[in-house]
Structures are given as structure tokens and as C-alpha cells.
Design an enzyme around this catalytic site. Structure first.
Site, PDB file in Angstrom:
ATOM      1  N   ARG A  57       0.809  -1.231   0.000  1.00 40.86           N
ATOM      2  CA  ARG A  57       0.000   0.000   0.000  1.00 40.86           C
ATOM      3  C   ARG A  57       0.837   1.273   0.000  1.00 40.86           C
ATOM      4  NH1 ARG A  57      -3.156  -3.930   1.720  1.00 40.86           N
ATOM      5  NH2 ARG A  57      -1.186  -4.636   2.562  1.00 40.86           N
ATOM      6  N   THR A  58       1.807   1.331   0.914  1.00 44.47           N
ATOM      7  CA  THR A  58       2.550   2.586   1.032  1.00 44.47           C
ATOM      8  C   THR A  58       3.332   2.842  -0.251  1.00 44.47           C
ATOM      9  OG1 THR A  58       2.700   2.198   3.390  1.00 44.47           O
ATOM     10  CG2 THR A  58       4.129   3.905   2.501  1.00 44.47           C
ATOM     11  N   LYS A  86      28.177  -3.516  -2.228  1.00 40.84           N
ATOM     12  CA  LYS A  86      29.623  -3.364  -2.476  1.00 40.84           C
ATOM     13  C   LYS A  86      30.291  -2.622  -1.327  1.00 40.84           C
ATOM     14  CE  LYS A  86      28.815  -2.716  -7.432  1.00 40.84           C
ATOM     15  NZ  LYS A  86      28.913  -1.660  -8.463  1.00 40.84           N
ATOM     16  N   ARG A 107      11.606   3.615   3.050  1.00 38.24           N
ATOM     17  CA  ARG A 107      11.162   2.710   4.114  1.00 38.24           C
ATOM     18  C   ARG A 107      12.313   1.773   4.443  1.00 38.24           C
ATOM     19  NH1 ARG A 107       5.819  -1.082   4.423  1.00 38.24           N
ATOM     20  NH2 ARG A 107       4.956   0.929   4.996  1.00 38.24           N
ATOM     21  N   HIS A 140       5.642   5.861  11.408  1.00 36.79           N
ATOM     22  CA  HIS A 140       5.045   5.753  10.071  1.00 36.79           C
ATOM     23  C   HIS A 140       4.164   7.002   9.894  1.00 36.79           C
ATOM     24  CE1 HIS A 140       3.634   4.175   6.405  1.00 36.79           C
ATOM     25  NE2 HIS A 140       3.283   2.959   6.763  1.00 36.79           N
TER      26      HIS A 140
HETATM   27  C1  NCD Z   1       1.761  -1.051   8.076  1.00 36.40           C
HETATM   28  C2  NCD Z   1       3.266  -0.938   8.179  1.00 36.40           C
HETATM   29  O1  NCD Z   1       3.974  -1.212   7.229  1.00 36.40           O
HETATM   30  O2  NCD Z   1       3.682  -0.532   9.249  1.00 36.40           O
HETATM   31  N1  NCD Z   1       1.307  -1.234   6.762  1.00 36.40           N
HETATM   32  C3  NCD Z   1       1.102  -0.139   5.970  1.00 36.40           C
HETATM   33  O3  NCD Z   1       1.996   0.659   5.749  1.00 36.40           O
HETATM   34  N2  NCD Z   1      -0.144   0.062   5.520  1.00 36.40           N
HETATM   35  C4  NCD Z   1       1.179  -2.013   9.030  1.00 36.40           C
HETATM   36  C5  NCD Z   1       1.655  -3.423   9.017  1.00 36.40           C
HETATM   37  O4  NCD Z   1       2.492  -3.828   8.215  1.00 36.40           O
HETATM   38  O5  NCD Z   1       1.149  -4.165   9.860  1.00 36.40           O
END
Ligand code: NCD
Length: 328
Positions: A57-58, A86, A107, A140
Site C-alpha cells: 500500500r505505502t 559493495k 522505508r 510511520h
Molecule cells: C503497516 C506498516 O507497514 O507498518 N502497513 C502499511 O503501511 N499500511 C502495518 C503493518 O504492516 O502491519
């Protein structure tokens, strides 16, 4: 707004502006002319999506949010295909990405890297904004924004988030979404939080201390059914087993921390059932048909909120509002 590393950069006016802009862009994008106007805003910008931890999703909502604004994107989704294998340092890799693009969305499996990337940017001649799309177990912030937007919309006919009782359930210890969302609650009036977690997965002391310092009342329980009738929203999370050190999540009995038909019967008619997704067994599929299920809306809201956020980073909020008033 430049970097979005954690939730501390947001205040109530900024949150309200972002929610408002989210609604403006989603309405604007409904007409082909409006969608084209949005796409013409940033066609000369490029973004790098650097995701070294799994994401559906993100990643997709950030990627598509960029495209909505005309930004072109490139990606690394696996550190093993970048020169980090490397021996290139994290800082050198980030600096390299910044040579080619105008925005880095990242991320990482561990905490602290987005902050390091932002600090590096602040020390070089051509800094680009860093957006944290999930930093280990810690934060997040963009998920918290879309959660705020979804809550505000769910309560738009009953005073918004102010005054609401919000439950958070599941792996509160290692869930970065509930940690970031809890922090944003300090900008809302008279909110009460109810943490519902299995033994050993309770909210960490740093967040509880933050809530106490900010006079946000919270309670903790392992008994969902006792508190369900009081909640205006229940934010459910999965067990974050990827962070297990010693298979600690394998023995957890999730049954008492699950929303199904029986739990829906105990919830207020107006309550919102939320989940950042992906879900495990903690929300039964049958809940999807209930009008209180908000998690699929959260997904869609996430893309529009990220459009609003990126537009704000590039100082386009006023221009978008003008486009919208010309379009209506
Ligand atoms: C969440 C995450 O990655 O922290 N997912 C997301 O970004 N929608 C929640 C999860 O992975 O449980």
C-alpha cells in the site's frame, strides 16, 4: 514543510490544512480536466522510492500519488541490488539518489534511517526532501496522516476527532502505525485512548510517557469485550512477527483480539473499524460488508493524502486550491 521524518512537524492547523487539501485533490481528480491540471503541476520533478522493507500500500500509493502530480518515479526495493552490497555506506547511497531526483521516499527495516538521511540532506549543497514511509518499529508518519483523515471523515457529522474514544488493538509494542497515530492525538481535544493488547505486546513506555506529558488519558486492557461498547473507533493491527527475536509471536492466542460478527454487535452503530493492512486473522472477512469497516477507505485515502502531502512539500497547496475553485 521539507522533510517528513516523524510526526513532530505537524500541528493542528497543518493537519487540518492537509485534510482539507486531501479532499480538494480527490474532488479535483474526479474530472478529466481536474486530473490533467494536477498532472501538469510537477512534470519536471523526479522522485526516488527507496523501500528496503516489504510494502504494498505505502509503495503503490506513494508511487501513484507522485504520478497524480506528474512526478516521474524510480525505485529500489531491495538493498541487494544497490551498491550497498559493495560496501557503500547508507549516507553515500542516499546522497547518490539525491543527485538524480527531487524527492526521496524511504522505508527501512530499522528505525532512525530517515532521520539520518534528512540530517545528511541538511549538510549538502543540493538537499532534497526526505519522506519517511515507515522506519522499523518506530514511526510511520504518512500512515498516521491518512488515519487522521479517515477518522475525521468518519466523524464529520459528529464533531470530528475531538472528544472521541479511540481503541488501538494488537501488537502495540512493535506497530509503528499506532505509535505515530498516538503521537498525533495530542493535537485533538478531549481524546481518550484505550490500548488493547495481548500480554507482552503492550504499548511501549516512551509513547505512554508522551501521552502523560501531553495530558492525553489512556487506559490499558487485555479484555476487548469490556471496552468495545465505549469506543468511537477501533484501530486493529496485526502481530508484527517480522520483528520477532525469539519467535515470541508464535504462541499468541489472537482470538480475544479479533473483530468478527459478535464484536460488531457490541460496537456503536457509528463506530469506525480501522486497520492499516495487511490484515491477518484479527479482522474476519465478514466485517468487510459492514458499513463501519473503514480499512479499504483508508487505502484509497492514503493515496490522496500523500498527493496533498507531496503538493505541500513543493509549495503547491495554494495553486491547487485555485485550480479547484476555477474548476467548480
Ligand atoms: C503497516 C506498516 O507497514 O507498518 N502497513 C502499511 O503501511 N499500511 C502495518 C503493518 O504492516 O502491519
Amino acid at each position: 514543510m521539507f522533510h517528513v521524518v516523524d510526526t513532530s512537524i505537524f500541528d493542528r492547523p497543518t493537519l487540518d490544512d492537509l485534510c482539507d487539501l486531501t479532499t480538494v485533490v480527490r474532488n479535483l481528480a474526479k474530472s478529466p480536466e481536474g486530473a490533467r491540471d494536477l498532472q501538469r503541476l510537477l512534470p519536471t520533478k523526479r522522485a526516488m522510492l527507496y523501500f528496503t522493507q516489504p510494502s504494498t500500500r505505502t509503495f503503490l500509493s506513494m508511487n501513484n500519488a507522485c504520478h497524480v502530480l506528474g512526478i516521474r518515479t524510480s525505485e529500489i526495493r531491495d538493498a541487494s541490488v544497490s551498491s550497498e552490497v559493495k560496501g557503500e555506506t547508507f549516507e553515500d547511497s542516499i546522497r547518490t539518489f539525491s543527485s538524480y531526483v527531487d524527492l526521496i521516499v524511504m522505508r527501512t527495516p530499522d528505525a532512525g534511517y530517515a532521520a539520518r538521511a534528512a540530517a545528511l540532506m541538511d549538510s549538502i549543497p543540493r538537499p532534497v526532501p526526505i519522506v519517511n514511509a515507515g522506519s522499523g518499529k518506530d514511526q510511520h508518519p504518512t500512515q498516521a496522516l491518512l488515519d487522521i483523515y479517515t477518522l475525521e471523515r468518519s466523524f464529520e457529522n459528529c464533531g470530528g476527532i475531538d472528544g472521541k474514544v479511540i481503541g488501538m488493538m494488537g501488537d502495540l509494542k512493535r506497530g509503528r502505525t499506532v505509535r505515530s497515530l498516538s503521537r498525533l492525538m495530542r493535537h485533538y481535544e478531549r481524546v481518550k485512548l484505550v490500548f488493547i493488547a495481548p500480554d507482552g505486546f503492550e504499548m511501549e513506555p516512551d509513547i505512554k510517557a508522551f501521552l502523560t506529558e501531553n495530558a492525553i488519558p489512556f487506559t490499558e486492557t487485555g479484555r476487548l469485550h469490556d471496552v468495545l461498547p465505549d469506543l468511537d473507533a477501533i484501530y486493529v493491527t496485526r502481530i508484527q512477527s517480522e520483528h520477532d527475536v525469539d519467535s515470541e509471536s508464535s504462541g499468541v492466542n489472537l482470538a480475544p483480539f479479533t473483530i468478527g460478527a459478535h464484536e460488531l454487535g457490541l460496537l456503536k452503530e457509528t463506530a469506525a473499524v480501522m486497520h492499516p493492512l495487511p490484515r491477518g486473522p484479527e479482522i474476519a472477512v465478514e466485517v468487510d460488508q459492514d458499513p463501519r469497516a473503514m480499512y479499504w477507505r483508508q487505502e484509497r485515502n492514503g493515496m490522496w493524502m500523500r498527493v496533498a502531502l507531496i503538493a505541500t512539500i513543493f509549495d503547491l497547496d495554494q495553486e491547487i486550491r485555485e485550480l479547484a475553485s476555477r474548476n467548480s
